[in-house]
Design a protein around this motif. Sequence first.
Motif: not given
Length: 495
Positions: A304-306, A301-302, A298-299, A278, A357
């Motif tokens: 890394s949570e995928d 962060q999201s 923010e992208n 991240k 993505t």
Amino acid sequence: MCFISYRNSLTLWLTQLFCFPDGIDNVLFIIVSSVAFPRKSRISFVEMSSRKSKSSNLIQADYVSQVQRILRERFCHQSPHGNLFGVQVQYKHLIELLKRTAIHGESNSVLIIGPRGSGKTMLINHALKELMEVEGVSENILQVHLNGLLQINDKIALKEITRQLNLENVVGDKVFGSFAENLSFLLEALKKGDRTSSCPVIFILDEFDLFAHHKNQTLLYNLLDISQSAQTPVVIIGLTCRLDILELLEKRVKSRFSHRQIHLMNSFSFPQYLKIFKEQLSLPSIFPEKIFAEKWNENVQSLSEDRSVKEVLQKHFNVSKNLRSLHMLLILLLHFWFCLGNMLALNRVTPSHPFITAADLMEANQLCSMDSKGNIVHGLSVLEICLIIAMKHLNDIYEEEPFNFQMVYNEFQKFVQRKAHSVYNFEKPVVMKAFEHLQQLELIRPMERTSVNAQREYQLMKLLLDNTQIMNALQKYPNCPTDVRQWATSSLSWL
């Protein structure tokens, strides 16, 4: 009649609704203007909106180019960015040692030992960056960077030292070039100084173990000898991946080494690995456009949570914990010779596709894990594919024993006779040419050195592909004949 004309005008502008990416407010404004204002005014509003859209795209492209430059520098040039992970103790030890040399004039020597990709160079870069920020140090310190892969002997290394210290072979009117004269001049220049008046010199020797293979280890002996004397303050920093490095040093060299060692091991856990991922992708706080940087982070962060992203990173973490493999996943270009489209995730960043993505990362993972030899098989002719399958069957029958061309040709002839296809019936010289092409591609190699008098048909060879690579390559081979595919999947060749 007037109502019909206005209705047609509204219909015309409503059909252009999806042509304006600037939001519904602009579209409603244009629709109202189409009723309230004459045609010339409506055209001016359209032109203004079009210019605004083009201007926003240009600004977006500028931000994207800045992102690419920052990330390219971070991954390709090992710039000291962000925090160090898992090496805080080692970093503190190294920076204290460098400050004692730069500020107090104390000579030292140290070895940084760790596997490739463990962060030895990054640790040095961070320490030097902090050292140069100390007031009064950057103007009064000299750095000499050597690499055992480039300076393959002491003479070349000595010339490089004199070049980086701006002492290139000239002192007054005297020009000299022999190794002995260069060495004596360098030693005399270093020994004339003292701890209070001389500029400290930092020697960084990458691939330190290769310098230990130089004849008599003359350079190492003299550098370490200076570090043990009260002369010009120097610090010798050696970077190596060999744990037995001290065993390679001669007794006289080892006696002058301080025996300080800093060991680097990638001991962080997967949550820390995810945090590194991240941070490596995040934009710094000094990025000129704050709103774009916030959206980008923010992208990330999201991302890394995928779940799919975590699975890819977990696979890389299980294979290797070093950051080099992580950088390979995120690097801009896979290789400079790849054609269009063969890029990693970051090269997909464009004005129309501004953020990374999970699908981009999945594609990058496939490119990183792609088998190079399997890709070579995709470009072979059907005849060369048949020869590889014949070699596969020979390996299965004779349990990995070496083979020669005649054995492969006989195995190929069994297939041709069984199928009775004239399309595969090539003359022997043609088959020999295909066999030699496989050797040029390094898919097969000779077991022994080629003799001038030896017959090529009976030279022993070894296949450099395993069965899994062959079968995977055949699955992706374009328009592979069915009978060839069936021959490859048969457990044993026709006897």
